[in-house]
Design a protein around this motif. Structure first.
Motif, PDB file in Angstrom:
ATOM      1  N   GLY A 178      11.711  21.032  40.551  1.00 56.83           N
ATOM      2  CA  GLY A 178      12.266  19.712  41.391  1.00 56.83           C
ATOM      3  C   GLY A 178      11.302  18.382  40.200  1.00 56.83           C
ATOM      4  O   GLY A 178      11.623  17.288  40.581  1.00 56.83           O
ATOM      5  N   PHE A 179      10.813  18.885  38.873  1.00 54.82           N
ATOM      6  CA  PHE A 179      10.813  17.691  38.324  1.00 54.82           C
ATOM      7  C   PHE A 179      11.395  16.712  37.776  1.00 54.82           C
ATOM      8  O   PHE A 179      12.154  17.988  37.005  1.00 54.82           O
ATOM      9  N   PRO A 180      11.924  15.843  37.674  1.00 56.83           N
ATOM     10  CA  PRO A 180      12.864  15.052  36.984  1.00 56.83           C
ATOM     11  C   PRO A 180      13.174  15.781  34.811  1.00 56.83           C
ATOM     12  O   PRO A 180      11.673  15.561  34.752  1.00 56.83           O
ATOM     13  N   LEU A 181      13.737  15.290  34.510  1.00 56.40           N
ATOM     14  CA  LEU A 181      14.010  15.447  32.765  1.00 56.40           C
ATOM     15  C   LEU A 181      12.719  15.207  31.877  1.00 56.40           C
ATOM     16  O   LEU A 181      12.258  15.215  32.023  1.00 56.40           O
ATOM     17  N   ASP A 182      12.242  13.673  32.674  1.00 57.88           N
ATOM     18  CA  ASP A 182      11.595  12.777  31.342  1.00 57.88           C
ATOM     19  C   ASP A 182      10.136  13.540  31.921  1.00 57.88           C
ATOM     20  O   ASP A 182       9.510  13.386  30.415  1.00 57.88           O
ATOM     21  N   GLU A 183       9.898  13.217  32.646  1.00 62.18           N
ATOM     22  CA  GLU A 183       8.362  14.668  33.472  1.00 62.18           C
ATOM     23  C   GLU A 183       8.613  15.266  32.632  1.00 62.18           C
ATOM     24  O   GLU A 183       7.015  16.120  32.476  1.00 62.18           O
ATOM     25  N   ALA A 188       9.232  16.507  29.750  1.00 57.36           N
ATOM     26  CA  ALA A 188       9.334  16.191  28.363  1.00 57.36           C
ATOM     27  C   ALA A 188       8.607  15.923  28.222  1.00 57.36           C
ATOM     28  O   ALA A 188       6.747  16.136  27.577  1.00 57.36           O
ATOM     29  N   ALA A 189       7.881  15.073  29.119  1.00 56.05           N
ATOM     30  CA  ALA A 189       6.068  14.420  29.160  1.00 56.05           C
ATOM     31  C   ALA A 189       5.103  15.773  29.544  1.00 56.05           C
ATOM     32  O   ALA A 189       3.734  15.756  28.534  1.00 56.05           O
ATOM     33  N   LEU A 190       5.067  16.562  30.209  1.00 54.60           N
ATOM     34  CA  LEU A 190       4.223  17.772  30.297  1.00 54.60           C
ATOM     35  C   LEU A 190       4.778  18.999  29.360  1.00 54.60           C
ATOM     36  O   LEU A 190       2.905  18.712  28.504  1.00 54.60           O
ATOM     37  N   LEU A 191       5.742  18.986  28.462  1.00 59.38           N
ATOM     38  CA  LEU A 191       5.562  19.821  28.268  1.00 59.38           C
ATOM     39  C   LEU A 191       5.500  18.996  26.071  1.00 59.38           C
ATOM     40  O   LEU A 191       5.037  20.447  25.584  1.00 59.38           O
ATOM     41  N   ASP A 192       5.332  18.580  26.246  1.00 57.22           N
ATOM     42  CA  ASP A 192       5.015  17.473  24.865  1.00 57.22           C
ATOM     43  C   ASP A 192       3.582  17.081  24.600  1.00 57.22           C
ATOM     44  O   ASP A 192       2.885  16.428  23.509  1.00 57.22           O
ATOM     45  N   ASP A 193       2.924  17.313  26.178  1.00 58.92           N
ATOM     46  CA  ASP A 193       1.189  16.562  25.965  1.00 58.92           C
ATOM     47  C   ASP A 193       0.902  17.731  24.927  1.00 58.92           C
ATOM     48  O   ASP A 193       0.018  18.989  25.036  1.00 58.92           O
ATOM     49  N   PRO A 194       0.213  17.083  24.011  1.00 58.47           N
ATOM     50  CA  PRO A 194      -0.525  17.519  23.042  1.00 58.47           C
ATOM     51  C   PRO A 194      -1.831  18.895  23.593  1.00 58.47           C
ATOM     52  O   PRO A 194      -2.071  19.482  23.045  1.00 58.47           O
ATOM     53  N   ASP A 195      -2.264  18.230  24.408  1.00 57.93           N
ATOM     54  CA  ASP A 195      -3.394  18.643  25.306  1.00 57.93           C
ATOM     55  C   ASP A 195      -3.252  20.399  26.382  1.00 57.93           C
ATOM     56  O   ASP A 195      -4.250  20.364  26.419  1.00 57.93           O
ATOM     57  N   ALA A 196      -2.266  19.900  26.407  1.00 60.60           N
ATOM     58  CA  ALA A 196      -1.932  21.715  27.365  1.00 60.60           C
ATOM     59  C   ALA A 196      -1.247  22.187  26.430  1.00 60.60           C
ATOM     60  O   ALA A 196      -0.807  22.884  25.055  1.00 60.60           O
ATOM     61  N   ASP A 197      -1.845  23.836  26.533  1.00 63.56           N
ATOM     62  CA  ASP A 197      -1.192  24.945  25.916  1.00 63.56           C
ATOM     63  C   ASP A 197      -0.788  25.654  26.879  1.00 63.56           C
ATOM     64  O   ASP A 197      -0.244  25.472  28.100  1.00 63.56           O
ATOM     65  N   PRO A 198       0.327  26.753  27.054  1.00 64.06           N
ATOM     66  CA  PRO A 198       1.003  28.013  27.565  1.00 64.06           C
ATOM     67  C   PRO A 198       0.415  28.167  28.846  1.00 64.06           C
ATOM     68  O   PRO A 198       1.162  28.564  29.753  1.00 64.06           O
ATOM     69  N   GLN A 199      -0.700  28.346  28.806  1.00 66.34           N
ATOM     70  CA  GLN A 199      -1.272  29.051  30.173  1.00 66.34           C
ATOM     71  C   GLN A 199      -2.273  28.074  31.163  1.00 66.34           C
ATOM     72  O   GLN A 199      -2.010  28.261  32.020  1.00 66.34           O
ATOM     73  N   GLU A 200      -1.880  26.592  30.134  1.00 64.68           N
ATOM     74  CA  GLU A 200      -1.808  26.192  31.522  1.00 64.68           C
ATOM     75  C   GLU A 200      -1.124  25.117  32.035  1.00 64.68           C
ATOM     76  O   GLU A 200      -1.483  24.797  33.215  1.00 64.68           O
ATOM     77  N   HIS A 201       0.219  25.611  31.077  1.00 64.94           N
ATOM     78  CA  HIS A 201       1.470  25.522  31.989  1.00 64.94           C
ATOM     79  C   HIS A 201       1.705  26.281  32.510  1.00 64.94           C
ATOM     80  O   HIS A 201       2.545  26.075  34.549  1.00 64.94           O
ATOM     81  N   LEU A 202       0.876  27.586  32.786  1.00 65.28           N
ATOM     82  CA  LEU A 202       1.391  28.972  33.603  1.00 65.28           C
ATOM     83  C   LEU A 202       0.109  28.154  34.723  1.00 65.28           C
ATOM     84  O   LEU A 202       0.601  29.480  35.988  1.00 65.28           O
ATOM     85  N   ARG A 203      -0.501  28.153  34.834  1.00 64.32           N
ATOM     86  CA  ARG A 203      -1.820  28.088  35.226  1.00 64.32           C
ATOM     87  C   ARG A 203      -1.415  27.050  36.629  1.00 64.32           C
ATOM     88  O   ARG A 203      -0.932  26.229  38.288  1.00 64.32           O
TER      89      ARG A 203
END
Length: 252
Positions: free
Chosen positions: A59-64, A66-81
Motif C-alpha cells: 500500500g505504499f504510494p509511489l513517491d514513498e 522511490a524514497a525507500l529504494l533510493d535511500d543510500p543507507d538501506a541495503d537489500p537485506q534491510e528492505h527484506l527485513r
C-alpha cells in the motif's frame, strides 16, 4: 541477460503501461536500450521491480517507494527485513478483520422478501442464501453483520434490482479502465474503488477503509469470489483489489 518491456510485464504480472509510467517518473528506468530504442531490462532492474511491487502490495504510494529504494543507507537485506515486518503485521490485521467481514455478508438474506419467481428474476441462477449458515456462524456477532441484516430484511425486488444495477455499473467501469490500460492506482481507478465502498455503505453496512481492504484481499484469496471476477475479465479480481488498496491509502 536483458529483457524487453513486454517480457518484464509478463514476468511481473503488470501492464506495459505501468512499466512505462515507472520509467517516466524515474522509479524504474531500464538499464539499456536496443538499437531500435526499445527498453531493455537487466537482472538488477528486475530486482528493483520486485522491491517496488512488494512495497506497492503493502500500500505504499509511489513517491514513498522511490524514497525507500533510493535511500543510500538501506541495503537489500534491510528492505527484506522491513517488508517481512510489514507483511507480518498486515497478516495479523487481516486475520482479525476476517472475523468481521466477508462478501458473503452481503448475501446473507438477499431476497428475504422475494417470491421464488422474483428471486430468480433478480439473481438468476445464483443462490443468495448459499453462504447463509457460514456467514451467521463466522460473523453473526459483529455489528456490520447485524446492520446488514437489518437493512436487507426491508428490501423489495426493486431495491435489489437497483443494487444489482449499481454493482454491475461499477464493475463495467473497472473493466473499461483495464481495457484502456489505466493503472489500478490511478485517480480514476481509485475513484471507482471509492464508489464501490460507498455502495456497500449505502446498501449494507458502514464499510470503512479497513473493512474495504479486507474485502479486497478476499476477492483475490477466496476462489468463490475471485472466479466470479475472473469470468467477467481475467485479472479483474487483482485489479479491483489494487484499486481498493490504493484508495484506502489515499483516504487514510
Amino acid at each position: 541477460m536483458s529483457y524487453l518491456v513486454g517480457q518484464v510485464a509478463s514476468f511481473a504480472g503488470v501492464t506495459v503501461r505501468t512499466l512505462h509510467h515507472y520509467d517516466e517518473i524515474g522509479l524504474l528506468s531500464p538499464s539499456g536500450r536496443s538499437h531500435a530504442g526499445h527498453r531493455r531490462y537487466d537482472d538488477a532492474d528486475l530486482d528493483r521491480l520486485q522491491q517496488i511491487l512488494f512495497y506497492r502490495e503493502l500500500g505504499f504510494p509511489l513517491d514513498e517507494v522511490a524514497a525507500l529504494l533510493d535511500d543510500p543507507d538501506a541495503d537489500p537485506q534491510e528492505h527484506l527485513r522491513r517488508q517481512h515486518e510489514l507483511l507480518t503485521a498486515r497478516i495479523e490485521k487481516l486475520q482479525k478483520m476476517a472475523e468481521a467481514v466477508e462478501h458473503a455478508m452481503e448475501a446473507r438474506k438477499m431476497g428475504i422478501n422475494l417470491t421464488p419467481e422474483e428471486k430468480f428474476e433478480v439473481f438468476g441462477e445464483y443462490d443468495p442464501d448459499r453462504f447463509d449458515e457460514e456467514s451467521r456462524r463466522r460473523w453473526g456477532d459483529t455489528e456490520p453483520y447485524r446492520e446488514s441484516q437489518r437493512r436487507v430484511a426491508t428490501y423489495t425486488k426493486e431495491d435489489w434490482l437497483r443494487i444489482k444495477a449499481e454493482g454491475a455499473g461499477n464493475t463495467s467501469a473497472f473493466v473499461a479502465l483495464m481495457d484502456a490500460g489505466v493503472a489500478p492506482d490511478s485517480e480514476s481507478a481509485m475513484d471507482l474503488a471509492e464508489q464501490h465502498r460507498q455502495q456497500i455503505s449505502r446498501n449494507f453496512y458502514d464499510c470503512t477503509y479497513e473493512i474495504h481492504t479486507g474485502l479486497a484481499e478476499m476477492y483475490v484469496a477466496d476462489e468463490r469470489f475471485s472466479s466470479t471476477f475472473e469470468q467477467i475479465k481475467p485479472g479483474l479480481a487483482g485489479y479491483l483489489r489494487d484499486a481498493i488498496l490504493a484508495n484506502a491509502v489515499r483516504g487514510s
